[in-house]
Design a protein around this motif. Structure first.
Motif, PDB file in Angstrom:
ATOM      1  N   LEU A  32      39.678  44.814  33.346  1.00  0.00           N
ATOM      2  CA  LEU A  32      40.682  45.809  33.012  1.00  0.00           C
ATOM      3  C   LEU A  32      42.052  45.201  33.295  1.00  0.00           C
ATOM      4  N   SER A  33      42.922  45.165  32.297  1.00  0.00           N
ATOM      5  CA  SER A  33      44.217  44.509  32.419  1.00  0.00           C
ATOM      6  C   SER A  33      45.315  45.438  31.914  1.00  0.00           C
ATOM      7  N   PHE A  34      46.472  45.388  32.596  1.00  0.00           N
ATOM      8  CA  PHE A  34      47.600  46.248  32.259  1.00  0.00           C
ATOM      9  C   PHE A  34      48.865  45.436  32.032  1.00  0.00           C
ATOM     10  N   VAL A  45      57.952  41.511  32.880  1.00  0.00           N
ATOM     11  CA  VAL A  45      56.743  42.311  32.672  1.00  0.00           C
ATOM     12  C   VAL A  45      55.659  41.835  33.629  1.00  0.00           C
ATOM     13  N   LEU A  46      54.961  42.773  34.229  1.00  0.00           N
ATOM     14  CA  LEU A  46      53.820  42.473  35.090  1.00  0.00           C
ATOM     15  C   LEU A  46      52.555  42.534  34.248  1.00  0.00           C
ATOM     16  N   ILE A  47      51.759  41.477  34.293  1.00  0.00           N
ATOM     17  CA  ILE A  47      50.441  41.461  33.657  1.00  0.00           C
ATOM     18  C   ILE A  47      49.442  41.525  34.802  1.00  0.00           C
ATOM     19  N   ALA A  48      48.894  42.708  35.030  1.00  0.00           N
ATOM     20  CA  ALA A  48      48.009  42.953  36.169  1.00  0.00           C
ATOM     21  C   ALA A  48      46.564  43.046  35.703  1.00  0.00           C
ATOM     22  N   THR A  49      45.667  42.335  36.379  1.00  0.00           N
ATOM     23  CA  THR A  49      44.256  42.312  36.016  1.00  0.00           C
ATOM     24  C   THR A  49      43.425  42.694  37.230  1.00  0.00           C
ATOM     25  N   THR A  50      42.476  43.606  37.026  1.00  0.00           N
ATOM     26  CA  THR A  50      41.573  44.025  38.099  1.00  0.00           C
ATOM     27  C   THR A  50      40.184  43.439  37.842  1.00  0.00           C
ATOM     28  N   PRO A  51      39.315  43.460  38.836  1.00  0.00           N
ATOM     29  CA  PRO A  51      37.961  42.956  38.622  1.00  0.00           C
ATOM     30  C   PRO A  51      37.084  43.945  37.859  1.00  0.00           C
ATOM     31  N   ASP A  52      37.568  45.154  37.647  1.00  0.00           N
ATOM     32  CA  ASP A  52      36.776  46.183  36.975  1.00  0.00           C
ATOM     33  C   ASP A  52      36.748  45.949  35.475  1.00  0.00           C
ATOM     34  N   THR A  53      35.707  46.443  34.846  1.00  0.00           N
ATOM     35  CA  THR A  53      35.603  46.310  33.403  1.00  0.00           C
ATOM     36  C   THR A  53      36.411  47.392  32.718  1.00  0.00           C
ATOM     37  N   THR A  63      33.825  52.206  35.078  1.00  0.00           N
ATOM     38  CA  THR A  63      35.225  51.940  35.375  1.00  0.00           C
ATOM     39  C   THR A  63      35.722  53.020  36.323  1.00  0.00           C
ATOM     40  N   PRO A  64      36.553  52.657  37.297  1.00  0.00           N
ATOM     41  CA  PRO A  64      37.068  53.677  38.207  1.00  0.00           C
ATOM     42  C   PRO A  64      37.778  54.777  37.431  1.00  0.00           C
ATOM     43  N   PRO A  65      37.582  56.041  37.807  1.00  0.00           N
ATOM     44  CA  PRO A  65      38.126  57.138  37.036  1.00  0.00           C
ATOM     45  C   PRO A  65      39.617  57.360  37.204  1.00  0.00           C
ATOM     46  N   GLU A  99      36.916  41.316  46.180  1.00  0.00           N
ATOM     47  CA  GLU A  99      36.919  41.459  47.630  1.00  0.00           C
ATOM     48  C   GLU A  99      38.185  42.176  48.096  1.00  0.00           C
ATOM     49  N   ALA A 100      39.327  41.808  47.553  1.00  0.00           N
ATOM     50  CA  ALA A 100      40.590  42.437  47.938  1.00  0.00           C
ATOM     51  C   ALA A 100      40.667  43.868  47.426  1.00  0.00           C
ATOM     52  N   TRP A 101      40.070  44.124  46.275  1.00  0.00           N
ATOM     53  CA  TRP A 101      40.148  45.444  45.666  1.00  0.00           C
ATOM     54  C   TRP A 101      39.333  46.464  46.448  1.00  0.00           C
ATOM     55  N   THR A 102      38.248  46.056  47.049  1.00  0.00           N
ATOM     56  CA  THR A 102      37.384  46.995  47.752  1.00  0.00           C
ATOM     57  C   THR A 102      37.849  47.235  49.190  1.00  0.00           C
ATOM     58  N   SER A 103      38.749  46.443  49.688  1.00  0.00           N
ATOM     59  CA  SER A 103      39.197  46.646  51.089  1.00  0.00           C
ATOM     60  C   SER A 103      40.394  47.536  51.165  1.00  0.00           C
TER      61      SER A 103
END
Length: 103
Positions: A32-34, A45-53, A63-65, A99-103
């Motif tokens: 998932l990318s923003f 512009v920030l290009i942010a990417t998470t480990p979630d699909t 995907t997180p709601p 790992e960082a996302w879940t903490s």
């Protein structure tokens, strides 16, 4: 570089209004990318990417709601890492590991 104004949403984080949208990917797979920028002026512009699909991932991965809270967290993390959305410059990439996302 600016965020395309189609399909964008606004979010206020720490008193600043940002414009964001989910970035497209072929076949609707992958992380998932923003794309995020300040709503009131052009800048980096920030290009942010998470480990979630992505929400449209057909492989069955959930995907997180609460996507706005994810966007807010990514904005705060990017600001901590040196993103300055009010100044012009190249896109600022930010990828958060699982790992960082879940903490």
């Amino acid at each position: 570089m600016t965020v395309v104004k189609k399909r964008f949403r606004l979010i206020t984080v720490d008193g600043v209004v940002y414009r964001w949208r989910v970035r497209r990917r072929p076949a609707h797979q992958g992380p998932l990318s923003f794309a995020i920028e300040r709503a009131d002026r052009r800048g980096t512009v920030l290009i942010a990417t998470t480990p979630d699909t992505r929400p449209t991932d057909w492989m069955g991965t959930a995907t997180p709601p609460d996507v706005p809270s994810i966007v807010a967290a990514m904005i705060r993390e990017a600001r901590d890492r040196g993103w300055r959305p009010e100044t012009p410059g190249p896109a600022f990439p930010l990828t958060v590991t699982a790992e960082a996302w879940t903490s």
